[in-house]
Each structure stands twice: as structure tokens, then as C-alpha cells.
Design an enzyme around this catalytic site. Structure first.
Site, PDB file in Angstrom:
ATOM      1  N   SER A 238       0.760  -1.309   0.145  1.00 47.25           N
ATOM      2  CA  SER A 238      -0.315  -0.241   0.168  1.00 47.25           C
ATOM      3  C   SER A 238       1.191   1.200  -0.382  1.00 47.25           C
ATOM      4  O   SER A 238       1.718   1.306   0.067  1.00 47.25           O
ATOM      5  CB  SER A 238      -0.589   0.562   1.096  1.00 47.25           C
ATOM      6  OG  SER A 238      -0.196   0.046   2.713  1.00 47.25           O
ATOM      7  N   LYS A 239      -0.219   2.557  -0.329  1.00 38.91           N
ATOM      8  CA  LYS A 239       0.721   3.332  -0.234  1.00 38.91           C
ATOM      9  C   LYS A 239       1.757   3.628   0.868  1.00 38.91           C
ATOM     10  O   LYS A 239       3.046   4.277   0.830  1.00 38.91           O
ATOM     11  CB  LYS A 239       0.076   4.493   0.304  1.00 38.91           C
ATOM     12  CG  LYS A 239      -1.118   4.726  -1.066  1.00 38.91           C
ATOM     13  CD  LYS A 239      -2.374   4.255  -0.360  1.00 38.91           C
ATOM     14  CE  LYS A 239      -3.085   3.358  -0.818  1.00 38.91           C
ATOM     15  NZ  LYS A 239      -3.334   2.053  -0.121  1.00 38.91           N
TER      16      LYS A 239
END
Length: 464
Positions: A238-239
Site C-alpha cells: 500500500s501507499k
RNA sequence: GUCCCCAUCGUCUAGCCUGGUCCAGGACAUCGGCCUUUCACGCCGGUAACAGGGGUUCAAAUCCCCUUGGGGACGCCA
């Protein structure tokens, strides 16, 4: 015989990320390997969350990776009539029914099941009610309650799920729009898709979709569920793990072939081979070598691949890229031919184009704007050395051919006369000409810089 | 909670299907050395793994079961 048809079906709710790009690559490769067709479909049934500019950015990212699709792009949002047609068909054939339960009621049923430690599902209250259309009513699949559904997965092997685990999923929402599972099946079947490679997270959906295929009398495609890509902490990427959007890597100075090579190696291998050209991938790729365990995305290895491809690329191509990266750093109107002469010196020294631009700065910065490492100046520019530097400056000024070979010979001659070691002037010269203690080969650097700039810098250094 | 999937060096993986050639191979990273005008490149070498436990078998990383751990799914999201 029937040829292979694959597809990539992103939802335009965000940028194309590493994981999506990899499934796109796998589908693209499978189609290209077998001389089949690779289709692109935008899954924008959720009008709220879909954004048109996201579609464009996904297209841009695919183009950057060189994943060309065949035929027109299909937009689910334009096919609602088709979906409804098939839903009606299922209603007619008794494979679906109207349900008047509200979302709240269904949630209550699920909660109840959860309390009992069972799988939360819809109870099937309206299943035999024989309801007709009505405001807010949904259409549900009349799924088999006994038996099991088998997914003969290309990467996981046979996966069987009891039909009792599945509930009567909604096919048409209360507002008349089709749901994902229905749309996907109708699309894949009507588009003639024969092979579907997608993320692991869809494996549980597959039996549901197979039920729809069967209800509609469609032939089943082959499914292949590849594992998710994880971050260094083994959690779903994820980010917060850093760059996840494919195009961020372009911004960081990665080459598309490095990205393609790196991504394809996450979950796929061909013996011990690490480097694959696009052509090799097309000829070697099949679903047989897809791995079934999750992979951690390792940026360090991608860096290594990128460094490899930077070394392999022609200077002229890299010069164009370098120019773009230097523009971002505020250097405009640079001469591409000049950059192309800098590139070879930096190819073995840069892992990304961003890094190359950083290292190229001392070549493109104005002589009077060159920043000197003052600690180095202090360390290397002793009175004794300054004297030699001044002599060498005159020596370079009078050189007949300004290339690194003759320069080297001339400097060597100068040192020999005085019985001095090259070490004595190497670093001082480097600092004088580049401002720093680390640079490409000294004489190559001076040659590329050219006599005029080299002398100007020497003069400036001597005045420090 | 229920169901599904997964499990080889720190990481990506080969080997597993078709047990023996594996006291497990390659690559990245890391550590040491060489090369050398700096920094790199390159070259050479080292450290490092079959999650655990039971089976089956003459023989298991490879087949079976259990445990543990991780991931995913259970939406009128996709």
C-alpha cells in the site's frame, strides 16, 4: 482452433499500481505468447467512485510499459442494457428472483449468522416468495444450496468450495444497476475471454461467478489466480510502503523495460534467468511457471535491473531522458549531443535517470555557478599543489588534441619529469574541475567538458 | 467467527507435479578481497533457507496428515 483471448479489467478508482500492472503484464504476455487477443475493459459500474482522468492515467501507464491492447476499449458503464438483458433472462429461466429485503434486514441476517459462528449470508427469505418487480427491489441469483463448485485454477490447481458457503448474491441493485459479479461474467463471456489471470483476492469470487456462467449457459474460461504483492513488512502493498503507482517509478527515473522485467519476476520465473527482454518474455511466458505464493516487492532488486538496462541503453536514447530529468532540476535548452557524450560516463554510475541527472549537473552547470566542496578544496589545494595545478592548466591550454588519451600522456610526462605520483594531482584536479571528490574518470570528464570550460574551472579553482 | 489460499537464504526464486543426481542452485541485498586517479562498473570469494511435528518409503525440500504462521474472502465495492 479457438485462439486465446485475455483481458485486463481495471477499475478507474485510482492509478495503475504495481499489482494491477503485473496482472496486466501476465494477461498481455499470455495473449502475445499464443498469438491471441488482449482486451482492455474499464470497470466503471460504480459511477460514484470512478473518475475519467483515472482511466487516462491507467492507459498512460500501460502505454509506458508497452502493453498494447487489441480492439476498442470496453466501458462497463455503457453496457447496462446488456447486463439487464441477461438478468432478465435469468429471471425468466428461474435462475434468479426478486427480493424485497432491505439492506438493513440483510445486514441483520448476517449479524445473526455471525453470532452463531456461521458464515454471514443472506437467508434466502424471498427465494421462494415469487415476488415481481417493485421499487427498491433487487434481483438475486438462485444459487444451488447443495453440492460444491470447482475452480480448476491455472495457478492454484483445483479449488473446491461448498455451495453452502455461498449465498444468493445480488445481480441487480435496487437502483437497477448491475453488480460487479454479474457484469464481469456477462462481459467476459460476451467478449469471448478464454483466460483470466487476476489477483488472488478474486479466488473466492470465482465460484460465485462460475454459478452465473452456468445459470446463463456460458462456457467457462480458464482462471488463474496470482498471489498478491506484499510490502517489505509482508502486508498487502500500500501507499505507506512508498511508491505503488507505476508512473511514480517513471518519475523516479526507472526505465519501462526494467519495470516490466522486475514485475514479471514477481511470481513468475524461468529457471535461473533474471534478465528478460520483452521479446524473450513473449516467447517464454506461459501460465505454467506462475508461482502460487505471495511475493514481497523489493525495490533494491528493481534498482539493480534498472542499472542494468541503463548500462545497455544507447546514449542517444538516454540523452533524451536525461534532458527531461535535468529540466526538472532547472536546466533548460541543453544540447542533446552534449548530453549524449556525458551519458556514457554516467551509465555505470547511475541506478536511475534521476540519479544520472544529479550526477550530470556538474557537466551542465555554468562554470561560475559550479559549487565547490570547500572541505575538499581545503584538503587538496595546498600551496604545493596549487603550483602544479597552475602548470597543468598551461599544459592543458597548449595541448594540441584535447582528448583524454593525449591529456593523460601529457600529465604523465609532466609528473615523470618531476618524479611525482599521479595521486598527488588526481584529486586536486578532480575537485578543480567538478567541484567534488567523486566523479567519472578524470580525463574523460575533462574531455567532455571541453577545453574552454575546463580551463575556466581551473582558473576559478585556483582563485579560491 | 466461517471458508479459501500460501509456506525454500533478509528479499525474488530454481528444485516439488514425474521422491534418490540437493549436507539445496541462481539473483538482489550484505560482508570480505581484487582492479583503480576518486566514485562507480567489473571480477573473485564468504555469510545465509527446505516453518514445526507426525506419517508413507530402502530413501522426502519433493507425497499425505496435523500444528503454527501469513494472506485473502465473506458488500445493493470492484
Amino acid at each position: 482452433m479457438s485462439t486465446i483471448v485475455t483481458r485486463f479489467a481495471p477499475s478507474p478508482t485510482g492509478y495503475l499500481h504495481i499489482g494491477g500492472a503485473r496482472t496486466a503484464i501476465f494477461n498481455w504476455l499470455l495473449a502475445r505468447h499464443f498469438g491471441g487477443t488482449f482486451l482492455l475493459r474499464i470497470e466503471d459500474t460504480d459511477l460514484q467512485r470512478s473518475q475519467s482522468d483515472m482511466t487516462q492515467s491507467i492507459l498512460d501507464a500501460m502505454a509506458w510499459l508497452g502493453l498494447d491492447h487489441d480492439g476498442e476499449i470496453t466501458y462497463q458503464s455503457q453496457r447496462f442494457d446488456l447486463y439487464n438483458e441477461y438478468i432478465d433472462k435469468m429471471l425468466e429461466t428461474g435462475h434468479a428472483y426478486w427480493c424485497s429485503c432491505s439492506p438493513e434486514e440483510v445486514e441483520a441476517m448476517r449479524e445473526q449468522a455471525r453470532q452463531k459462528g456461521l458464515k454471514p449470508k443472506y437467508s434466502g427469505r424471498c427465494r421462494e416468495a415469487g415476488l415481481g418487480p417493485g421499487p427498491g427491489r433487487v434481483v438475486r441469483l438462485k444459487a444451488p444450496v447443495t453440492g460444491a463448485t470447482l475452480v480448476d485454477d491455472m495457478v492454484k490447481g483445483p479449488v473446491s468450495i461448498d455451495n453452502a458457503e455461498l449465498d444468493d448474491m445480488v445481480l441487480r441493485r435496487g437502483d437497477g444497476s448491475p453488480t460487479y459479479n454479474l457484469a464481469v461474467v456477462v462481459d467476459d463471456a460476451t467478449m469471448g475471454v478464454t483466460h483470466i489471470i487476476r489477483g488472488d483476492d478474486h479466488l473466492n469470487n470465482t465460484p460465485r461467478q462460475i454459478l452465473i456462467y452456468k445459470a446463463l449457459g456460458f462456457d467457462l474460461p480458464r482462471f488463474g489466480h496470482v498471489p498478491m504483492i506484499l510490502g517489505p513488512d509482508k502486508k498487502k502493498l500500500s501507499k505507506r510502503h512508498g511508491a505503488t503507482a507505476v508512473m511514480e517509478y517513471e518519475t523516479e527515473g526507472f526505465l519501462p523495460e526494467a519495470m516490466l522485467n522486475g514485475l514479471v519476476r514477481l511470481g513468475w520465473a524461468h529457471g535461473d534467468q533474471e534478465i528478460f527482454s520483452r521479446e524473450e518474455l513473449v516467447s517464454l511466458f506461459t501460465a505454467d511457471n506462475l508461482g502460487s505464493s505471495a511475493a514481497v516487492f523489493d525495490k533494491a532488486k528493481l534498482m539493480w535491473l534498472n542499472a542494468h538496462y541503463i548500462k545497455e541503453s544507447p546514449a542517444s536514447r538516454l540523452a533524451v531522458l536525461l534532458n527531461a530529468f535535468l529540466e526538472r532540476r532547472g536546466f533548460n535548452n541543453l544540447d542533446l549531443d552534449y548530453l549524449a557524450r556525458i551519458v556514457p560516463l554516467l551509465q555505470p554510475r547511475a541506478q536511475t535517470m534521476a540519479e544520472m541527472a544529479e550526477k550530470a549537473e556538474c557537466f551542465v552547470v555554468a562554470d561560475e555557478a559550479l559549487v565547490y566542496d570547500m572541505a575538499a578544496v581545503k584538503k587538496f589545494f595546498t600551496d604545493d599543489v596549487r603550483g602544479h595545478l597552475a602548470h597543468l592548466r598551461e599544459l592543458l591550454a597548449g595541448l594540441c588534441c584535447f582528448n583524454h588519451a593525449s591529456m593523460e600522456a601529457a600529465v604523465a610526462g609532466y609528473l615523470e619529469e618531476r618524479e611525482l605520483k599521479f595521486k598527488l594531482v588526481a584529486q586536486p584536479l578532480r575537485v578543480a574541475v567538478t567541484g567534488a571528490t567523486a566523479s567519472p574518470g578524470l580525463f574523460e570528464t575533462i574531455e567532455v567538458l571541453g577545453r574552454e570550460r575546463a580551463l575556466a574551472r581551473l582558473d576559478r579553482a585556483l582563485s579560491l
